[in-house]
Design a protein around this motif. Structure first.
Motif, short mmCIF file in Angstrom:
data_model
loop_
_atom_site.label_atom_id
_atom_site.label_comp_id
_atom_site.label_asym_id
_atom_site.label_seq_id
_atom_site.Cartn_x
_atom_site.Cartn_y
_atom_site.Cartn_z
N LEU A 47 0.83 -1.22 0.00
CA LEU A 47 0.00 0.00 0.00
C LEU A 47 0.86 1.27 0.00
O LEU A 47 0.50 2.27 -0.61
CB LEU A 47 -0.95 0.00 1.19
CG LEU A 47 -2.20 -0.88 1.07
CD1 LEU A 47 -3.13 -0.68 2.25
CD2 LEU A 47 -2.96 -0.61 -0.22
N VAL A 48 1.99 1.20 0.70
CA VAL A 48 2.90 2.35 0.67
C VAL A 48 3.45 2.53 -0.75
O VAL A 48 3.46 3.65 -1.29
CB VAL A 48 4.06 2.17 1.69
CG1 VAL A 48 5.04 3.33 1.60
CG2 VAL A 48 3.51 2.03 3.12
N GLU A 49 3.85 1.42 -1.37
CA GLU A 49 4.36 1.49 -2.74
C GLU A 49 3.27 1.99 -3.70
O GLU A 49 3.54 2.80 -4.59
CB GLU A 49 4.86 0.10 -3.19
CG GLU A 49 6.12 -0.37 -2.48
CD GLU A 49 7.37 0.41 -2.90
OE1 GLU A 49 7.40 0.90 -4.04
OE2 GLU A 49 8.29 0.52 -2.07
N TYR A 50 2.06 1.50 -3.49
CA TYR A 50 0.93 1.89 -4.35
C TYR A 50 0.70 3.40 -4.23
O TYR A 50 0.52 4.11 -5.23
CB TYR A 50 -0.33 1.12 -3.95
CG TYR A 50 -1.56 1.45 -4.77
CD1 TYR A 50 -1.94 0.66 -5.84
CD2 TYR A 50 -2.35 2.56 -4.45
CE1 TYR A 50 -3.09 0.96 -6.58
CE2 TYR A 50 -3.48 2.88 -5.19
CZ TYR A 50 -3.86 2.07 -6.25
OH TYR A 50 -4.98 2.38 -6.99
N ALA A 51 0.70 3.89 -2.99
CA ALA A 51 0.45 5.32 -2.77
C ALA A 51 1.56 6.16 -3.41
O ALA A 51 1.29 7.21 -4.01
CB ALA A 51 0.37 5.61 -1.27
N ARG A 52 2.78 5.68 -3.30
CA ARG A 52 3.91 6.42 -3.89
C ARG A 52 3.72 6.53 -5.40
O ARG A 52 3.97 7.57 -5.99
CB ARG A 52 5.21 5.68 -3.55
CG ARG A 52 6.47 6.41 -3.93
CD ARG A 52 7.68 5.79 -3.27
NE ARG A 52 7.74 6.10 -1.85
CZ ARG A 52 8.04 5.22 -0.90
NH1 ARG A 52 8.31 3.96 -1.22
NH2 ARG A 52 8.07 5.59 0.35
N GLN A 53 3.22 5.45 -5.98
CA GLN A 53 3.08 5.40 -7.44
C GLN A 53 1.83 6.12 -7.94
O GLN A 53 1.86 6.81 -8.94
CB GLN A 53 3.01 3.94 -7.87
CG GLN A 53 3.79 3.66 -9.13
CD GLN A 53 3.65 2.20 -9.51
OE1 GLN A 53 3.56 1.34 -8.65
NE2 GLN A 53 3.60 1.93 -10.80
N ALA A 91 3.91 12.31 -0.28
CA ALA A 91 3.39 12.73 1.03
C ALA A 91 2.35 11.71 1.54
O ALA A 91 2.33 11.35 2.72
CB ALA A 91 2.76 14.11 0.93
N ASN A 92 1.49 11.25 0.64
CA ASN A 92 0.50 10.24 1.01
C ASN A 92 1.19 8.94 1.43
O ASN A 92 0.76 8.29 2.40
CB ASN A 92 -0.44 9.95 -0.16
CG ASN A 92 -1.69 10.82 -0.09
OD1 ASN A 92 -2.40 10.78 0.91
ND2 ASN A 92 -1.91 11.61 -1.12
N ALA A 93 2.21 8.56 0.69
CA ALA A 93 2.94 7.33 1.01
C ALA A 93 3.52 7.43 2.42
O ALA A 93 3.45 6.47 3.20
CB ALA A 93 4.03 7.08 -0.01
N GLU A 94 4.05 8.57 2.75
CA GLU A 94 4.64 8.76 4.09
C GLU A 94 3.57 8.72 5.18
O GLU A 94 3.77 8.15 6.25
CB GLU A 94 5.41 10.07 4.15
CG GLU A 94 6.81 9.93 3.59
CD GLU A 94 7.54 11.25 3.46
OE1 GLU A 94 7.23 12.19 4.23
OE2 GLU A 94 8.39 11.35 2.56
N ARG A 95 2.43 9.34 4.89
CA ARG A 95 1.33 9.33 5.86
C ARG A 95 0.86 7.89 6.12
O ARG A 95 0.65 7.47 7.27
CB ARG A 95 0.16 10.18 5.31
CG ARG A 95 -1.06 10.27 6.20
CD ARG A 95 -2.18 11.07 5.53
NE ARG A 95 -2.61 10.52 4.25
CZ ARG A 95 -3.48 9.53 4.11
NH1 ARG A 95 -4.02 8.96 5.18
NH2 ARG A 95 -3.82 9.07 2.92
N ILE A 96 0.74 7.13 5.05
CA ILE A 96 0.29 5.73 5.16
C ILE A 96 1.31 4.90 5.92
O ILE A 96 0.98 4.10 6.81
CB ILE A 96 0.01 5.15 3.75
CG1 ILE A 96 -1.23 5.82 3.17
CG2 ILE A 96 -0.15 3.64 3.78
CD1 ILE A 96 -1.47 5.55 1.71
#
Ligand code: SF4
Lengths: 395, 99
Positions: free
Chosen positions: A267-273, A278-283
């Motif tokens: 999910l972190v990778e998905y958000a980054r992509q 910023a979203n990836a970091e929040r997740i």
């Protein structure tokens, strides 16, 4: 349990207090503040079931088995769980509705301050039963459907099981009971997943829980029916896309993943992509508070005979029996070296998990799958679907 | 004698949820007491040994297995409704017959 809708779409759902240390941020009432300290307890009330599902971890039977905890013994167990601060008891089976005392136990749990929830195949739920369960204090019913009608019925070993489950879902919703789908993803039913969500959403369901196959019970015999790691990644991506699509159209469905903490890293990778750094970091931050795979800490299982297990899927090893010793004493006994090692597994995880940048939000995912495939509870999970360059990023 | 009173025999209930149940005991140092670390479910002693050594081999130099049905468990605190009360004359079932 990882909430896709929470992490990717910001849906603020009841229950997040158990998964994330975010009670202060939530507008909805949170379940408890014991979230990280005490486990959610799955109680397999009975081995008996009216169906015969090919992936059943409890290896359930159509006959009643000897040695079920009685109603009174069950109440003593609930007393101990309440004193210990267990936030939630998930009544499961077999099929828990074959036990006549289910409403009585639900009522007792609720009165003791434990949140009672139910895992059922739904096929025995009538409007009257749904109403009785709600009045007893049941807070949530998770109903299993594992594919579109034909596939589901083959999987569950009974014609008409799909329609019966949908009737059960309707009865629960009509009774005002919060109801959601439980779907175990396998190679056989992954393709049905979006259509099942659409179909049940039309019925009024807004909570969808997806289970990865764990390798216990009859599930151990169908390891070959599991998706390959690549297919698993595609299925999870499909769920992320689907959740965002629903939310973009104003339908705030809740989607959750259970049984493979590789999902946290993904999910972190998905958000980054697909969203932003910023979203990836929040997740990543949320998931860090969630704490990764919960085995030995935030989830536990008591089977119908009172044996205490590390998870509901890990049935062939028991830490002790509640007829000998209270659950709280068994669970607190750090002198058990396996329990201690699982709770402090960071130094013990081997292979790709040892160097993984996501180890603290995943914790090596399923230790049972590692044990089943590699004969080593600290080997890598064979169902980790992260790519090599995601595990140790290239600099 | 206080130490002789209020005992019940636990565990006449089956424990074999999956297969036969085997109690596992380990010791890591020769001076340590033998420690009960739970039980494994397995159809045969060989499978039970494999399972127990896989889970506990790294923490043990001695590992004992015992069929759960061959263990007599006595308790003063059990919740077992079918526990058999024990008095100075022996173990009695619900009808008061010697067990
Ligand atoms: S390598 Fe291990 S710790 Fe990293 S995501 Fe995969 S299973 Fe989790």
């Amino acid at each position: 349990m990882i909430s896709i809708s929470k992490l990717l779409c910001g849906l603020d759902a009841e229950g997040d207090g158990l998964r994330y240390d975010a009670a202060g941020e939530s507008a909805k009432p949170q379940i408890t503040d014991h979230k990280q300290r005490r486990p959610v307890v799955v109680w397999n009330l009975t081995k008996q079931c009216n169906l015969s599902c090919s992936h059943c971890y409890a290896a359930a039977d159509t006959e009643t088995a000897d040695g079920e905890l009685t109603t009174e013994e069950g109440k003593r167990v609930l007393d101990d769980l309440a004193d210990y601060g267990v936030p939630v008891v998930l009544f499961s089976g077999g099929e828990p509705l074959v036990r006549d005392d289910l409403p009585e136990l639900i009522e007792y749990a609720d009165a003791s301050g434990i949140r009672p929830v139910l895992s059922t195949n739904g096929t025995l739920i009538t409007t009257e039963i749904a109403r009785e369960l709600r009045e007893a204090g049941l807070k949530y019913a998770g109903i299993s459907v594992d594919g579109l009608p034909e596939r589901n019925d083959a999987f569950r070993g009974q014609d008409g099981a799909f329609d019966a489950a949908v009737r059960g879902i309707r009865a629960c919703l009509d009774a005002g009971l919060k109801t959601g789908l439980r779907y175990t993803i396998t190679e056989r039913n992954a393709a049905d997943l979006p259509a099942v969500v659409d179909l049940l959403h039309d019925e009024g369901v807004d909570r969808f829980c997806f289970y990865h196959l764990d390798y216990g019970g009859r599930g151990a015999g169908i390891v070959d029916a599991d998706l390959s790691p690549e297919e698993k990644r595609a299925a999870v991506k499909q769920l992320c896309d689907l959740t965002r699509r629903y939310h973009d159209h104003g339908d705030e469905i809740e989607t959750l993943l259970v049984g493979n903490y590789t999902d946290a890293a993904y999910l972190v990778e998905y958000a980054r992509q697909h969203l932003s750094e910023a979203n990836a970091e929040r997740i990543d931050d949320y998931l860090r508070r969630n704490g990764g795979d919960p085995t030995g800490e935030r989830v536990a299982d008591i089977d119908y005979q009172g044996n205490v297990h590390l998870t509901q899927f890990w049935q062939n090893y028991s830490l002790g029996n509640v007829r000998d010793r209270p659950f709280s004493a068994i669970w607190d006994d750090d002198s058990n070296p396996l329990l201690e090692a699982l709770r402090n597994r960071e130094q013990r995880l081997s292979g790709r998990c040892a160097d993984c940048q996501y180890q603290d939000i995943c914790r090596g995912a399923s230790r049972l799958r590692a044990l089943s495939v590699h004969d080593d509870p600290f080997a890598p999970d064979p169902q980790c679907y992260l790519k090599e360059d995601e595990i140790v990023p290239t600099v | 004698m206080a130490e002789q009173s209020n005992w019940s025999r636990v565990g006449e209930q089956p424990r074999d949820a999956v297969d036969r149940e085997w109690e596992v005991f380990i010791r890591n140092e020769s001076r340590d007491p033998l420690q009960h670390v739970g039980s494994v479910s397995a159809p045969t002693i060989e499978t039970a040994r494999t399972q127990a050594t896989t889970l506990f081999g790294r923490y043990a130099t001695d590992l004992w297995l015992c069929p759960a049905t061959d263990v007599r468990r006595y308790s003063r605190t059990t919740i077992d409704e079918r526990a058999v009360s024990v008095d100075s004359e022996g173990e009695r079932d619900e009808r008061g017959h010697s067990a």
